[in-house]
Design an enzyme around this catalytic site. Structure first.
Site, PDB file in Angstrom:
ATOM      1  N   GLN A 118       0.844  -1.202   0.000  1.00 14.35           N
ATOM      2  CA  GLN A 118       0.000   0.000   0.000  1.00 14.35           C
ATOM      3  C   GLN A 118       0.880   1.255   0.000  1.00 14.35           C
ATOM      4  O   GLN A 118       1.969   1.266   0.569  1.00 14.35           O
ATOM      5  CB  GLN A 118      -0.964   0.006   1.199  1.00 14.35           C
ATOM      6  CG  GLN A 118      -0.290  -0.198   2.557  1.00 14.35           C
ATOM      7  CD  GLN A 118      -1.263  -0.117   3.734  1.00 14.35           C
ATOM      8  OE1 GLN A 118      -2.430   0.226   3.570  1.00 14.35           O
ATOM      9  NE2 GLN A 118      -0.761  -0.414   4.928  1.00 14.35           N
ATOM     10  N   LEU A 149       0.621   3.763   1.634  1.00  9.36           N
ATOM     11  CA  LEU A 149       0.893   4.222   2.987  1.00  9.36           C
ATOM     12  C   LEU A 149       2.313   3.849   3.394  1.00  9.36           C
ATOM     13  O   LEU A 149       3.071   4.687   3.893  1.00  9.36           O
ATOM     14  CB  LEU A 149      -0.128   3.610   3.954  1.00  9.36           C
ATOM     15  CG  LEU A 149       0.122   3.879   5.432  1.00  9.36           C
ATOM     16  CD1 LEU A 149       0.076   5.372   5.730  1.00  9.36           C
ATOM     17  CD2 LEU A 149      -0.920   3.143   6.288  1.00  9.36           C
ATOM     18  N   HIS A 177      -3.735   8.415   6.047  1.00  9.17           N
ATOM     19  CA  HIS A 177      -3.014   7.975   4.853  1.00  9.17           C
ATOM     20  C   HIS A 177      -2.477   9.177   4.076  1.00  9.17           C
ATOM     21  O   HIS A 177      -1.304   9.234   3.706  1.00  9.17           O
ATOM     22  CB  HIS A 177      -3.933   7.164   3.928  1.00  9.17           C
ATOM     23  CG  HIS A 177      -4.234   5.785   4.440  1.00  9.17           C
ATOM     24  ND1 HIS A 177      -4.933   4.858   3.721  1.00  9.17           N
ATOM     25  CD2 HIS A 177      -3.920   5.185   5.611  1.00  9.17           C
ATOM     26  CE1 HIS A 177      -5.051   3.741   4.422  1.00  9.17           C
ATOM     27  NE2 HIS A 177      -4.450   3.922   5.576  1.00  9.17           N
ATOM     28  N   TYR A 187      -4.388   6.249  16.498  1.00  5.15           N
ATOM     29  CA  TYR A 187      -3.969   6.775  15.202  1.00  5.15           C
ATOM     30  C   TYR A 187      -3.301   8.139  15.316  1.00  5.15           C
ATOM     31  O   TYR A 187      -2.487   8.500  14.480  1.00  5.15           O
ATOM     32  CB  TYR A 187      -5.129   6.755  14.196  1.00  5.15           C
ATOM     33  CG  TYR A 187      -5.202   5.392  13.538  1.00  5.15           C
ATOM     34  CD1 TYR A 187      -4.305   5.053  12.528  1.00  5.15           C
ATOM     35  CD2 TYR A 187      -6.083   4.418  13.984  1.00  5.15           C
ATOM     36  CE1 TYR A 187      -4.303   3.786  11.958  1.00  5.15           C
ATOM     37  CE2 TYR A 187      -6.091   3.155  13.423  1.00  5.15           C
ATOM     38  CZ  TYR A 187      -5.200   2.839  12.398  1.00  5.15           C
ATOM     39  OH  TYR A 187      -5.199   1.593  11.847  1.00  5.15           O
ATOM     40  N   GLN A 188      -3.617   8.895  16.355  1.00  8.25           N
ATOM     41  CA  GLN A 188      -2.904  10.151  16.566  1.00  8.25           C
ATOM     42  C   GLN A 188      -1.424   9.854  16.806  1.00  8.25           C
ATOM     43  O   GLN A 188      -0.548  10.536  16.284  1.00  8.25           O
ATOM     44  CB  GLN A 188      -3.486  10.919  17.755  1.00  8.25           C
ATOM     45  CG  GLN A 188      -2.727  12.233  18.000  1.00  8.25           C
ATOM     46  CD  GLN A 188      -3.450  13.181  18.928  1.00  8.25           C
ATOM     47  OE1 GLN A 188      -4.581  12.929  19.334  1.00  8.25           O
ATOM     48  NE2 GLN A 188      -2.796  14.277  19.279  1.00  8.25           N
ATOM     49  N   HIS A 247     -11.686   5.014  10.867  1.00  8.25           N
ATOM     50  CA  HIS A 247     -11.320   4.152  11.991  1.00  8.25           C
ATOM     51  C   HIS A 247     -12.323   4.250  13.144  1.00  8.25           C
ATOM     52  O   HIS A 247     -12.084   3.695  14.217  1.00  8.25           O
ATOM     53  CB  HIS A 247      -9.908   4.475  12.472  1.00  8.25           C
ATOM     54  CG  HIS A 247      -8.870   4.043  11.493  1.00  8.25           C
ATOM     55  ND1 HIS A 247      -8.676   2.719  11.171  1.00  8.25           N
ATOM     56  CD2 HIS A 247      -7.998   4.748  10.729  1.00  8.25           C
ATOM     57  CE1 HIS A 247      -7.714   2.628  10.267  1.00  8.25           C
ATOM     58  NE2 HIS A 247      -7.293   3.844   9.969  1.00  8.25           N
ATOM     59  N   HIS A 293     -15.581   3.801  15.599  1.00  6.63           N
ATOM     60  CA  HIS A 293     -16.480   2.733  16.057  1.00  6.63           C
ATOM     61  C   HIS A 293     -17.866   3.322  16.308  1.00  6.63           C
ATOM     62  O   HIS A 293     -18.003   4.530  16.549  1.00  6.63           O
ATOM     63  CB  HIS A 293     -15.925   2.100  17.344  1.00  6.63           C
ATOM     64  CG  HIS A 293     -14.732   1.226  17.102  1.00  6.63           C
ATOM     65  ND1 HIS A 293     -14.255   0.332  18.030  1.00  6.63           N
ATOM     66  CD2 HIS A 293     -13.925   1.097  16.012  1.00  6.63           C
ATOM     67  CE1 HIS A 293     -13.200  -0.300  17.536  1.00  6.63           C
ATOM     68  NE2 HIS A 293     -12.976   0.147  16.324  1.00  6.63           N
ATOM     69  N   ASP A 336     -12.953  -1.321  26.829  1.00 13.19           N
ATOM     70  CA  ASP A 336     -13.300  -1.193  25.426  1.00 13.19           C
ATOM     71  C   ASP A 336     -12.518  -2.315  24.729  1.00 13.19           C
ATOM     72  O   ASP A 336     -11.330  -2.496  25.004  1.00 13.19           O
ATOM     73  CB  ASP A 336     -12.867   0.174  24.898  1.00 13.19           C
ATOM     74  CG  ASP A 336     -13.305   0.375  23.462  1.00 13.19           C
ATOM     75  OD1 ASP A 336     -14.150   1.240  23.212  1.00 13.19           O
ATOM     76  OD2 ASP A 336     -12.793  -0.354  22.571  1.00 13.19           O
ATOM     77  N   GLU A 350      -3.314 -14.328  51.398  1.00 13.71           N
ATOM     78  CA  GLU A 350      -4.660 -14.898  51.315  1.00 13.71           C
ATOM     79  C   GLU A 350      -5.657 -14.124  52.170  1.00 13.71           C
ATOM     80  O   GLU A 350      -6.582 -14.696  52.741  1.00 13.71           O
ATOM     81  CB  GLU A 350      -4.648 -16.397  51.657  1.00 13.71           C
ATOM     82  CG  GLU A 350      -3.806 -17.186  50.643  1.00 13.71           C
ATOM     83  CD  GLU A 350      -3.819 -18.696  50.837  1.00 13.71           C
ATOM     84  OE1 GLU A 350      -4.025 -19.128  51.972  1.00 13.71           O
ATOM     85  OE2 GLU A 350      -3.628 -19.407  49.840  1.00 13.71           O
TER      86      GLU A 350
END
Ligand SMILES: [Ca+2]
Ligand SMILES: [Ca+2]
Ligand SMILES: [Ca+2]
Ligand SMILES: [Mg+2]
Ligand SMILES: [Mg+2]
Ligand SMILES: [Mg+2]
Ligand SMILES: [Mg+2]
Lengths: 759, 759
Positions: free
Chosen positions: B153, B155, B209, B283-284, B436, B438, B456, B687
């Site tokens: 790719q 990228l 990208h 992604y940052q 990206h 959700h 999450d 314990e």
């Protein structure tokens, strides 16, 4: 009149005490002051030495400061002696438990700091117990085969007395004769009687319960200087109505007919000559405290008994044996009933290590463990350790490969631990392990860098977590955790070893065949089991091989099954982590099915299955950012099942972990051969995967006869190794010859690894 | 003739270079030596300063030594420029990736150490690439919407050029004019053209990208002093055939019609004025490297563009914003596609922190992060950090509660992070997060001491682990991880928010309602979502309350649903750990059932279910030796489902973790109210269980109207708190009055907590 007599006695005792003190100061001859106090874990001389060194022994000073802080707060807050009511985890249980440790610590502080407030705290609490005890009924909770008075089981009452005896010894001279009379008459004697005379089914055993009972009675006997009571501790109570058929709550027989009883019997039987405790390290950790604390007191008070020399110094050996049964983090291997995470950082191990050092010839390696524990006992033993560390005598405690025999005479199998770089392979071929034993003959577990890779499930219990069955054993411990299929062990016809019956299993043990670890590149442990299944014999050989071309050693596992009948054989493999890849196709079921009906199978879901080909299966997985591969030799008649723990678990008591089961059906003899590799790493920070794939190209059985089994391992660097084991002759000196694929190999000893370039 | 021309040019260039150098030495005026080399991440003055300080700047010296060791080994071993062939994880992919980092490092070493062997290494490798590149076809692997030449790719091709440009800049003066001509003509220009002109669907976007693409072209433009190419980087390529309907591999639209393109558009759109990057911190982290490395180069070479001042210094703000999006260990919160374990220890964060420090006003808090990273960039920025640390300027980086707005103008919702003692609550009410994103409007996650408590799931991908789908996104990322039911988010009628459609979801965002954290004992974040479902409005309020009587704060969660139709509402709760106890009876199914058909439900097993009563349900669980309790208000019409992830997962790609789903059926409006407590601890070594049970006796909705919602929380210390929120007026200054149970309450502002003894 009573009062006059008391005063007379006090004067008399004080004079003895003073004259004894004089003698100590003059001669230091301990044997002549056996009835002086303190004399159990602290001695008069020890207290002097401690006081002389305070402020210059960092690890001791630190422990002392923490203890003082804890007890000062407890004195500030006051104490409670609640009416006995709860199981473990409940208020009355936890409070009585807290009380005895507070008393033990306060007693010691009184001796070391010479501050009467600590003695008063112990005294006040003891008198509160003495006030309540005479009218206490049997504890209301009915679950135990030997119910206590403060606690639901005599075991906890015994714990209480072991600690309280030390406190009493420390404040003995602080109390008046009359006060001592009251405590001994109203509290200690009836207390000792309850856990012994009233409960012979508890006291007259060879079992960790009885050890605690014997030691409790022995400690208070030493504190009270009562030789008759001491005799009871050492030799048991007369018990004419003994019924050899009764069992305890764990389903274990109380004792065999004619068995020796009392403290020395409890040292003799469960410890092998190597110091391995037959119940396994988790219970050895628990039992080692009473064994060693009482041995210390006996040594101080009755040196003529030479307790530390008993059975070729087995109590001292047991300290090192136990430490060797821990992983790289000090966490104990999971043999038999055992909770994960228990380690040599447990308080009882601090006493164990310190006593082992002080009475066992000052082994400098023990100092490095004590240093990691960062705490010592506040007594003579702790002082010795603190001084040793201060003087820089410490050496690293190096854990090497080691075999620890099981059985009183060391002839009932054992545990073989192979250590190779970061790997620790624990191979179990012991006797049953008393009532805490699991049905897992020839099972194994694999650790890397202190983390489980191929796990033993451990026990089905959340100790002292009241939400989970009062913190006690859960029924799943019996129906799942103890069963053979819960282990990396062979299971025939979906039935546990010895049909999962304790009375059968406890009659037998596996047998060592080879344990050879001198060559760090080729370490071999091999053992046989001939009784788990009638007419079926098992022989497992576990090997670590270190190839110079690869970063990590790998494990070779050869399990030979020889039977007279046709059977189904299952060999589970409890890898921990996430499946990355397999080299075979499997069919994931739409919804899981329950794998079987009983013997633990009812707790396993079948999630996927595969029929495999002649050749190898490979399972590649990721755990703790490391890549592992399991490679197994398969035939086209084998089934592979991916299972998951958790069926028939109505209260979510089980952990839902995975297993791979290799199944051979309608087989008489069978040979399971596999390798386990740790070959690569992943970083979620750099997102780089290194050596994500197996280095093993192929493994193949190149010979298998009654006499020999030979496995060829082809690796990616175009090497081809052949490992051969003689199946019937484990003589080191025997000469062997075997032709494989037209090539004759000859060697000396029970096994050989032939390394060569592949043709 | 060609040769003569070359020689002439070399002489000409050398003379320019020398005269420039002279200028630097005399005046230090960087703007006049814009065409000198190095000038991207290193400057001539920077190199001088570094050389002057070497040996006295420990963190820099250490990084330098490690880099030198690595590159010396690489030079020793030689390099390979393989024919492009593989996806991520495969040999050609990983080798080309390794090559560009080696070149970048070797280039820097050449400058700092002035040793020609490093320059030669870069030169040799570049010439090997230049030899191969002209005849390289499009990469043979077809999966990408924008295929590269070295990689599958564009990228990754862009990554290559971003690093290689730095190496080229460093050895620029080492090369002859002819050599530079060859490299520029055969390699760099066609390379830049391929990722831009040949792939406008990649280059002309607002997307990470495109950022990489723009920066790659920009970096080589700066290295080659090509203003025309720089313009392409900053403003995009002319692309007359743009089709607004095409999507990328993640299903994201390439771009909206009329959208700005090029580097500045990529700064402007995804970053909010607070420095939050709309795709989320994972992604940052990835994008911050190209943003900041190019900003650094632009600042050095084109200071007149004032890139660091752009959009009110958003690039500098983004550094602190990103660090604030990490847990106590520095691991990033899982917002949108994100792999667990990624942290500020990632290499790109080292550059981010160093550049942020050097060009952002020397914030001393950044030095403490750099110190933890224990590494700096080998350039001017890294030198500044090393000197700052050396001079003791460092201050702790304190992470407080913080709200980060989303959207180019900061008006598209945001992320609210409430920090209270060891707890970190991450509440998401952002925009979609580009491709990206959700489908998890108003979802949350809870961390304690850097560990996930209510999770999450993160993404369905094992990045760069070739065994798992080539290391790329797995299909389960779409079918499971992105779906609403995979989150702690409300799901209506078993359908994901926006029907799980990107083109719908990306049009909307949630809205902040309240974010108020000044009182550390009462912190409130509240947000609304009105578009996830047509005609259904969601309003969630998350509160942390710190009671002096208890060790830890607890979370109060109020989720109000108002709809015009009758629906089924599911609210999942992804607790991590082992269930200890519930206060309600549940029926474990014999075998699990699949919960639903689509929208992620097809990946959930139903393991147990319960019909509950009016009142509260409690779930007590254990995680990392801590006890937690979830308490929720229920009505007798509610269902509780225990689910487990893993259905329809043919390749074991999912983690088999649990959830509790609270289900309300046939409801129009609904109110979900719950608390989460961290209340106790367990030690497997001692314990001992401490505070194993919830401190909350009861929670109750005491008022719920269009205008107000009021929750009463009774605790075990006989306190009774009432939290009231105004549902329609979030004005800080508004005065409110409400009668509850005959008692009138009045307060100012959008919410109030009334603390009092219970009557
Ligand atoms: Ca461990
Ligand atoms: Ca963490
Ligand atoms: Ca984390
Ligand atoms: Mg076991
Ligand atoms: Mg040793
Ligand atoms: Mg998510
Ligand atoms: Mg700060």
């Amino acid at each position: 009149m009573n009062k006059i007599k008391s005063i007379f006695l006090i004067v008399f005792v004080l004079s003895i005490t003073f004259s004894c003190q004089d003698k100590v100061d003059d001669s230091g001859d301990l044997s002549e002051i056996k009835s002086a106090h303190p004399s159990l874990i602290l001695t008069k001389q020890g207290v002097k030495d401690i006081r002389a060194n305070l402020g210059s022994i960092p690890i001791f000073d630190k422990t002392l400061a923490a203890t003082q802080k804890e007890i000062d707060a407890a004195i500030e807050n006051g104490f409670d002696v609640p009416v006995p009511k709860d199981y473990s985890g409940g208020y009355s249980h936890e409070t009585h438990k807290k009380n005895y440790t507070l008393m033990q610590k306060a007693g010691v502080l009184y001796q070391i700091l010479e501050d009467g407030k600590y003695a008063k705290f112990v005294k006040d609490m003891l008198f509160e117990y003495a006030k309540q005890y005479p009218s206490l009924p049997i504890h209301p909770k009915p679950r135990s085969y030997a119910r206590g008075k403060l606690f639901w089981q005599c075991l906890n009452d015994s714990n209480w007395l072991v600690y309280t005896s030390q406190a009493y010894d420390c404040i003995y001279d602080y109390l008046s004769e009359e006060e001592r009379n009251t405590l001994e008459t109203d509290l200690f004697r009836p207390f000792a009687d309850h856990i012994s005379i009233d409960n012979p089914q508890f006291f007259n055993r060879v079992h960790n319960h009885a050890t605690w009972g014997n030691v409790a009675v022995g400690m208070i006997a030493l504190a009270m200087d009562d030789d008759q009571l001491l005799d009871r501790a050492l030799n048991g109570v007369k018990d004419d109505n003994f019924d050899p058929n009764i069992k305890d709550n764990d389903g274990g027989y109380i004792r065999k007919d004619g068995q020796e009883i009392g403290f020395f019997a409890n040292v003799n039987e469960p410890f092998s000559p190597d110091g391995y405790f037959t119940e396994g390290p988790y219970y050895q950790r628990y039992a080692s405290y009473p064994f060693l604390i009482f041995a210390q007191a006996l040594q101080n008070k009755k040196p003529e008994l030479k307790v530390f020399e008993y059975k070729d110094s087995v109590l001292i050996k047991s300290v090192t044996a136990l430490l060797n049964l821990s992983d790289a983090d000090g966490e104990f291997f999971l043999l038999n009933d055992a909770q994960k995470g228990m380690s040599y950082f447990n308080t009882s191990l601090i006493a164990t290590v310190d006593i082992g050092y002080h009475f066992g010839g000052n082994d400098p390696e023990l100092l490095s463990i004590a240093k990691k524990q960062d705490e010592v006992t506040l007594d003579d033993a702790g002082l010795a350790v603190a001084l040793g560390i201060k003087e820089g005598k410490e050496k690293p405690f190096v854990k090497n490969s080691i075999e620890l025999s099981d059985g009183a005479n060391g002839d009932e199998g054992g545990v073989g631990i192979i250590r190779s770089d970061g790997l620790e392979l624990v191979f179990k071929y012991t006797a049953h392990g008393l009532s805490h034993g699991h049905y897992d003959k020839l099972s194994f577990a694999l650790f890397e860098d202190g983390n489980e890779v191929v796990q033993d499930y451990g026990m089905g219990r959340f100790v002292n977590i009241e939400q989970k069955g009062g913190g006690n054993y859960l029924k799943e411990n019996t129906t799942w955790a103890k069963q053979s299929i819960a282990h990396n062990a062979l299971v025939q016809n979906e039935t546990s070893h010895f049909k999962g019956k304790y009375d059968i299993g406890s009659k037998y043990h596996s047998n060592k065949y080879v344990f050879s670890v001198d060559d760090e590149n080729l370490q071999v442990a091999s053992a046989k089991e001939e009784n788990a299944y009638p007419v079926t014999k098992l022989h497992r050989t576990m090997v670590t091989i270190k190839e110079e071309d690869y970063d990590n050693p790998y494990v070779l596992d050869i399990l030979r099954v020889a039977s007279e009948g046709s059977n189904q054989y299952d060999l589970p493999f409890y890898f921990l982590g996430q499946i990355m890849q397999t080299n075979f196709e499997y069919l994931k079921l739409k919804v899981p099915e329950i794998l079987g009906k009983s013997d633990g199978y009812q707790h396993l879901y079948k999630e996927a299955s595969a029929t495999v080909k002649d050749g190898n299966i490979k399972l590649n997985w990721l755990r703790n950012n490391k890549f592992y591969t399991y490679t197994a030799v398969t035939s086209n008649k084998d089934d592979v099942i991916f299972g998951r723990i958790g069926a028939n678990d109505p209260d979510f008591n089980l952990r839902n972990e995975q297993t791979l089961i290799l199944r051979k059906k309608n087989a008489k003899d069978a040979l399971f051969v596999s390798t386990i590799e740790s070959h690569g790493t992943y970083s979620p920070v750099s997102e780089v995967a290194v050596n994500a794939y197996s280095n093993i190209k192929n493994i193949e059985v190149v010979h298998d006869s009654k006499e020999y089994t030979a496995i060829q391992i082809d690796t990616k660097n175009d090497k081809s190794n052949v490992f051969i084991i003689s199946n019937e002759n484990n003589d080191n000196e025997a000469e062997h010859k075997l032709k494989i694929k037209d090539k004759e190999h000859s060697w000396k000893g029970s096994y050989v690894l032939i390394e060569n370039k592949k043709l």
